[in-house]
Design a protein around this motif. Structure first.
Motif, PDB file in Angstrom:
ATOM      1  N   SER A  23       2.931  21.945   8.943  1.00  0.00           N
ATOM      2  CA  SER A  23       3.345  22.381  10.312  1.00  0.00           C
ATOM      3  C   SER A  23       4.869  22.528  10.616  1.00  0.00           C
ATOM      4  CB  SER A  23       2.462  21.678  11.350  1.00  0.00           C
ATOM      5  OG  SER A  23       2.923  20.510  11.567  1.00  0.00           O
ATOM      6  N   LEU A  24       5.170  23.269  11.793  1.00  0.00           N
ATOM      7  CA  LEU A  24       6.583  23.012  12.188  1.00  0.00           C
ATOM      8  C   LEU A  24       6.893  21.494  12.655  1.00  0.00           C
ATOM      9  CD1 LEU A  24       9.230  24.449  12.764  1.00  0.00           C
ATOM     10  CD2 LEU A  24       8.383  25.145  15.100  1.00  0.00           C
ATOM     11  N   ALA A  25       6.096  21.069  13.226  1.00  0.00           N
ATOM     12  CA  ALA A  25       6.382  19.530  13.671  1.00  0.00           C
ATOM     13  C   ALA A  25       6.400  18.624  12.520  1.00  0.00           C
ATOM     14  CB  ALA A  25       5.034  18.987  14.610  1.00  0.00           C
ATOM     15  N   GLU A  26       5.350  18.874  11.597  1.00  0.00           N
ATOM     16  CA  GLU A  26       5.679  18.035  10.065  1.00  0.00           C
ATOM     17  C   GLU A  26       7.116  18.450   9.632  1.00  0.00           C
ATOM     18  OE1 GLU A  26       1.372  17.365   8.559  1.00  0.00           O
ATOM     19  OE2 GLU A  26       2.123  19.278   8.629  1.00  0.00           O
ATOM     20  N   MET A  27       7.616  19.689   9.427  1.00  0.00           N
ATOM     21  CA  MET A  27       8.718  19.974   8.900  1.00  0.00           C
ATOM     22  C   MET A  27       9.920  19.465   9.823  1.00  0.00           C
ATOM     23  SD  MET A  27       8.433  23.962   7.476  1.00  0.00           S
ATOM     24  CE  MET A  27       7.900  24.623   8.895  1.00  0.00           C
TER      25      MET A  27
END
Length: 146
Positions: A23-27
């Motif tokens: 996800s964007l948050a994980e990236m």
């Protein structure tokens, strides 16, 4: 040679994360961790421009005192370091954070952060966000971050 090997390893981590199905948050978290490790910053942040509201919104944080950095999570154009980046597109830095009236999060100042660097992130339409580095002891400058 060791420094360049470390830099390449950090770049590999970021590149592999961006190419993954995360996800964007994980990236963002992975990229911020890599930037923090590479620069020696005590904390790193990512703000993204929310086009409808014309505010810079906190999208990620890595490092010390996340609660202090979450004191204010949205900055209108021209307000605070992220808002200044969005409005003017120029890097903002200070080595006297506690005395800098442009920096609005008092809890971060109270935690003893002294150095702060805010770099614009650009894309075809213009400023899309900013990458921020903060340190309590080790100086951070634009020269050191390039």
């Amino acid at each position: 040679m060791e420094d360049s090997t470390h830099s390449l390893k950090s770049l590999e981590v970021v590149t592999a994360t961006l190419a993954s199905n995360k996800s964007l948050a994980e990236m963002a978290e992975c990229a911020l961790n890599a930037v923090r490790a590479e620069t020696g910053a005590d904390a790193t942040e990512l703000f993204v421009l929310d086009a409808p509201s014309q505010e810079m919104a906190l999208a990620g944080h890595s490092g010390l005192f996340p609660e202090a950095f979450c004191q204010i999570t949205r900055f209108p154009l021209g307000q605070g370091f992220p808002g200044l980046i969005a409005a003017y597109g120029q890097p903002v830095q200070t080595d006297r954070l506690s005395a800098d009236k442009r920096y609005l999060r008092t809890l971060v100042k109270e935690k003893g952060f002294r150095y702060y660097l805010c770099l614009p992130l650009r894309s075809e339409p213009g400023i899309i966000g900013c990458l921020n580095l903060a340190s309590r002891g080790q100086p951070i400058s634009m020269e050191a971050s390039q």
